[in-house]
Design a protein around this motif. Structure first.
Motif, PDB file in Angstrom:
ATOM      1  N   LYS A   1       0.833  -1.203   0.000  1.00 51.12           N
ATOM      2  CA  LYS A   1       0.000   0.000   0.000  1.00 51.12           C
ATOM      3  C   LYS A   1       0.868   1.252   0.000  1.00 51.12           C
ATOM      4  N   ALA A   2       1.959   1.237   0.753  1.00 49.99           N
ATOM      5  CA  ALA A   2       2.864   2.386   0.805  1.00 49.99           C
ATOM      6  C   ALA A   2       3.699   2.496  -0.460  1.00 49.99           C
ATOM      7  N   ARG A   3       4.013   1.341  -1.081  1.00 56.54           N
ATOM      8  CA  ARG A   3       4.814   1.365  -2.307  1.00 56.54           C
ATOM      9  C   ARG A   3       4.020   1.806  -3.526  1.00 56.54           C
ATOM     10  N   ARG A   4       2.734   1.509  -3.544  1.00 51.22           N
ATOM     11  CA  ARG A   4       1.942   1.683  -4.774  1.00 51.22           C
ATOM     12  C   ARG A   4       2.046   3.077  -5.382  1.00 51.22           C
ATOM     13  N   PRO A   5       1.882   4.153  -4.611  1.00 49.41           N
ATOM     14  CA  PRO A   5       1.984   5.481  -5.239  1.00 49.41           C
ATOM     15  C   PRO A   5       3.378   5.832  -5.749  1.00 49.41           C
ATOM     16  N   LYS A   6       4.404   5.124  -5.276  1.00 51.48           N
ATOM     17  CA  LYS A   6       5.769   5.386  -5.711  1.00 51.48           C
ATOM     18  C   LYS A   6       6.154   4.583  -6.949  1.00 51.48           C
ATOM     19  N   ARG A   7       5.394   3.560  -7.266  1.00 55.20           N
ATOM     20  CA  ARG A   7       5.781   2.624  -8.325  1.00 55.20           C
ATOM     21  C   ARG A   7       5.868   3.274  -9.700  1.00 55.20           C
ATOM     22  N   VAL A   8       5.145   4.351  -9.920  1.00 56.58           N
ATOM     23  CA  VAL A   8       5.192   4.997 -11.226  1.00 56.58           C
ATOM     24  C   VAL A   8       6.619   5.423 -11.579  1.00 56.58           C
ATOM     25  N   LYS A   9       7.461   5.651 -10.567  1.00 57.71           N
ATOM     26  CA  LYS A   9       8.843   6.088 -10.814  1.00 57.71           C
ATOM     27  C   LYS A   9       9.785   4.924 -11.109  1.00 57.71           C
ATOM     28  N   PHE A  10       9.321   3.697 -10.848  1.00 61.92           N
ATOM     29  CA  PHE A  10      10.185   2.522 -10.966  1.00 61.92           C
ATOM     30  C   PHE A  10       9.490   1.502 -11.856  1.00 61.92           C
TER      31      PHE A  10
ATOM     32  N   ALA B   1       7.582   2.599 -24.942  1.00 63.27           N
ATOM     33  CA  ALA B   1       6.868   3.871 -24.964  1.00 63.27           C
ATOM     34  C   ALA B   1       5.994   4.032 -23.724  1.00 63.27           C
ATOM     35  N   ARG B   2       5.327   2.962 -23.331  1.00 63.65           N
ATOM     36  CA  ARG B   2       4.476   3.013 -22.130  1.00 63.65           C
ATOM     37  C   ARG B   2       5.292   3.373 -20.896  1.00 63.65           C
ATOM     38  N   VAL B   3       6.492   2.831 -20.821  1.00 60.33           N
ATOM     39  CA  VAL B   3       7.357   3.077 -19.667  1.00 60.33           C
ATOM     40  C   VAL B   3       7.986   4.462 -19.732  1.00 60.33           C
ATOM     41  N   PHE B   4       8.577   4.817 -20.859  1.00 61.08           N
ATOM     42  CA  PHE B   4       9.312   6.073 -20.961  1.00 61.08           C
ATOM     43  C   PHE B   4       8.398   7.290 -20.854  1.00 61.08           C
ATOM     44  N   ALA B   5       7.171   7.165 -21.320  1.00 62.86           N
ATOM     45  CA  ALA B   5       6.255   8.295 -21.246  1.00 62.86           C
ATOM     46  C   ALA B   5       5.999   8.725 -19.805  1.00 62.86           C
ATOM     47  N   LEU B   6       6.181   7.803 -18.863  1.00 63.77           N
ATOM     48  CA  LEU B   6       5.967   8.103 -17.449  1.00 63.77           C
ATOM     49  C   LEU B   6       7.169   8.794 -16.803  1.00 63.77           C
ATOM     50  N   GLN B   7       8.275   8.924 -17.551  1.00 67.42           N
ATOM     51  CA  GLN B   7       9.490   9.565 -17.048  1.00 67.42           C
ATOM     52  C   GLN B   7       9.969   8.957 -15.730  1.00 67.42           C
TER      53      GLN B   7
END
Length: 266
Positions: free
Chosen positions: A86-95, A166-172
């Motif tokens: 639950k704590a990791r989920r919002p951070k996962r977009v960066k990884f 593309a899906r990954v890189f677009a998220l920076q």
């Protein structure tokens, strides 16, 4: 000074396997054994080894797609492995993770642009208008301007993989873990996919490339960690570093004359 993106210390991953029968004793498989790894921003590090060496397991542990048995993993110098999901989920977009099987990772009913837009709206929380613009630009950068409305089954293997990029890189993201991204492709398409991967990494992102191909590691990475039976047996810095461990030498030159008697000694 470049920021540390990944810091792994003493990482172990052990699987407990059931016996053939309910009363049979359980067994353990030590997939990763005492790995230390540091990855800085703008650095590309390869995990190299044959099938079963533990490289994919380690990569999945770094992203907490697999829990670790022992050790510590920090991402951007912040605790990671001990956090709840639950704590990791919002951070996962960066990884972000680039899977080996691109076709199974794509929705068969979504076109290339729809797939990227979904990532940006769901994970990146962007408006559909902004997401569409960013998706078009990212697919253009990856040479897919003419395939925006193609479905996965209408694309080549190389094109499918570039859509996943593309899906990954677009998220920076700050970290990209690419698991055998050229698996199953012919040599020309392998080079094309790796060129797209490395040349389109977001600014200051770190990248871990999982591969069994030492030539790929030398051509595209700053360093390689050579893995055997869950351990790192050698670290090689490119472009000038040369393997000294017999197993690493074999990966570089499979047809050479190598004494592998010490390969499992470490």
């Amino acid at each position: 000074m470049k920021q540390v993106v990944v810091s792994a210390v003493g990482v172990h991953k052990t699987y407990t396997l059931p016996g053939a029968w309910p009363w049979s004793p359980k067994s353990e498989v030590k997939a990763v054994r005492g790995i230390d790894l540091t990855l800085h921003e703008s650095e590309v590090v390869a995990l190299v080894g044959q099938s079963g060496s533990g490289k994919t397991t380690l990569a999945r542990c770094i992203l907490a797609l697999e829990p670790i048995t022992e050790g510590s993993i920090r991402l951007e110098e912040e605790p990671w492995h001990e956090l709840s999901e639950k704590a990791r989920r919002p951070k996962r977009v960066k990884f972000q993770y680039v899977p080996q099987d691109a076709l199974s990772a794509l929705d068969p009913q979504q076109t290339a642009i729809e797939s990227v837009v979904e990532s940006l709206t769901v994970l990146g929380k962007e408006s559909r208008e902004d997401a569409t613009k960013r998706a078009e630009a990212m697919l253009h950068d990856l040479g897919l301007s003419h395939r925006l409305h193609a479905l996965p089954r209408e694309m080549s293997g190389g094109e499918q993989r570039r859509v996943t990029l593309a899906r990954v890189f677009a998220l920076q993201p700050r970290l990209v873990v690419a698991d055998e991204p050229t698996s199953g492709l012919d040599p020309d398409r392998q080079d094309s996919v790796l060129e797209a991967l490395i040349n389109n990494l977001p600014d200051r992102a770190g990248c871990i490339l999982v591969t069994h191909d030492m030539a790929q590691a030398r051509a595209w990475c700053h360093r390689a960690l050579v893995m055997l039976e869950g351990q790192v047996v050698e670290e090689i810095t490119f472009p000038d570093g040369q393997p000294t461990h017999p197993y690493a030498k074999m990966l570089f030159d499979p047809w050479g004359d190598h004494d592998l008697s010490q390969s499992t000694a470490q």
